[in-house]
Design a protein around this motif. Structure first.
Motif, PDB file in Angstrom:
ATOM      1  N   UNK A  14       0.834  -1.215   0.000  1.00 13.81           N
ATOM      2  CA  UNK A  14       0.000   0.000   0.000  1.00 13.81           C
ATOM      3  C   UNK A  14       0.858   1.251   0.000  1.00 13.81           C
ATOM      4  N   UNK A  15       1.948   1.242   0.761  1.00 12.27           N
ATOM      5  CA  UNK A  15       2.869   2.385   0.746  1.00 12.27           C
ATOM      6  C   UNK A  15       3.405   2.595  -0.666  1.00 12.27           C
ATOM      7  N   UNK A  16       3.770   1.516  -1.335  1.00 10.81           N
ATOM      8  CA  UNK A  16       4.263   1.636  -2.713  1.00 10.81           C
ATOM      9  C   UNK A  16       3.200   2.211  -3.638  1.00 10.81           C
ATOM     10  N   UNK A  17       1.947   1.819  -3.428  1.00  9.58           N
ATOM     11  CA  UNK A  17       0.866   2.375  -4.236  1.00  9.58           C
ATOM     12  C   UNK A  17       0.760   3.882  -4.017  1.00  9.58           C
ATOM     13  N   UNK A  18       0.864   4.323  -2.778  1.00 13.40           N
ATOM     14  CA  UNK A  18       0.843   5.757  -2.494  1.00 13.40           C
ATOM     15  C   UNK A  18       2.015   6.455  -3.183  1.00 13.40           C
ATOM     16  N   UNK A  19       3.210   5.888  -3.040  1.00  8.36           N
ATOM     17  CA  UNK A  19       4.401   6.515  -3.622  1.00  8.36           C
ATOM     18  C   UNK A  19       4.366   6.487  -5.146  1.00  8.36           C
ATOM     19  N   UNK A  20       3.640   5.542  -5.710  1.00  9.50           N
ATOM     20  CA  UNK A  20       3.482   5.489  -7.158  1.00  9.50           C
ATOM     21  C   UNK A  20       2.748   6.699  -7.702  1.00  9.50           C
ATOM     22  N   UNK A  21       1.992   7.366  -6.847  1.00  4.26           N
ATOM     23  CA  UNK A  21       1.269   8.578  -7.255  1.00  4.26           C
ATOM     24  C   UNK A  21       2.145   9.821  -7.174  1.00  4.26           C
ATOM     25  N   UNK A  22       3.283   9.706  -6.531  1.00  3.00           N
ATOM     26  CA  UNK A  22       4.189  10.845  -6.419  1.00  3.00           C
ATOM     27  C   UNK A  22       4.827  10.908  -5.042  1.00  3.00           C
ATOM     28  N   UNK A  23       5.764  11.792  -4.921  1.00  2.03           N
ATOM     29  CA  UNK A  23       6.516  11.966  -3.682  1.00  2.03           C
ATOM     30  C   UNK A  23       5.590  12.352  -2.525  1.00  2.03           C
ATOM     31  N   UNK A  24       5.868  11.785  -1.345  1.00  2.00           N
ATOM     32  CA  UNK A  24       5.050  12.068  -0.159  1.00  2.00           C
ATOM     33  C   UNK A  24       5.955  12.297   1.042  1.00  2.00           C
ATOM     34  N   UNK A  25       5.553  13.222   1.892  1.00  2.00           N
ATOM     35  CA  UNK A  25       6.257  13.426   3.154  1.00  2.00           C
ATOM     36  C   UNK A  25       5.990  12.226   4.054  1.00  2.00           C
ATOM     37  N   UNK A  26       6.960  11.905   4.916  1.00  2.00           N
ATOM     38  CA  UNK A  26       6.797  10.748   5.792  1.00  2.00           C
ATOM     39  C   UNK A  26       5.541  10.880   6.658  1.00  2.00           C
TER      40      UNK A  26
END
Length: 120
Positions: A14-26
């Motif tokens: 799921x984290x990878x899916x989020x990061x697949x949408x673009x850069x995210x702050x921790x």
């Protein structure tokens, strides 16, 4: 840790899916994962560490923030492994594409009837 061991965990996927949408702050990752899985900030941080160390994510510092993004190098090993099986489904997908194109051509070339523009 082997790439498939990393991907076996639903939180890391799921984290990878989020990061697949673009850069995210921790902090954004922590809040999204906490809301969905109900785990602690420390647990999310551990998952981020595993993703970083296994080549699936990278992190950069921006002032006090840590920004995470997808790292394709981890996915390349998965793609290479899956690649050995592509010959099983690619011909079927190619045949499906051919049949779809043939059906579209046949519909375009079918004669029109006089009623409401419906084809015969």
């Amino acid at each position: 840790m082997h790439a498939f061991e990393v991907l076996a965990d639903p939180v890391r996927r799921r984290i990878l899916e989020f990061l697949g949408s673009g850069e995210m702050a921790s902090g954004e990752v922590v809040e999204a994962i906490r809301a969905e899985f109900g785990i602690t900030q420390a647990a999310v941080s551990q998952h981020l560490k595993v993703l970083r160390e296994s080549g699936f994510a990278r992190v950069r510092a921006e002032a006090q923030r840590r920004l995470y993004s997808l790292d394709a190098s981890g996915l390349q090993s998965v793609d290479a492994w899956v690649g050995q099986f592509r010959s099983f489904w690619e011909p079927k997908l190619d045949a499906l594409a051919t049949e779809i194109a043939r059906g579209k051509r046949e519909r375009r070339s079918a004669p029109m009837t006089g009623r409401a523009g419906k084809r015969a």
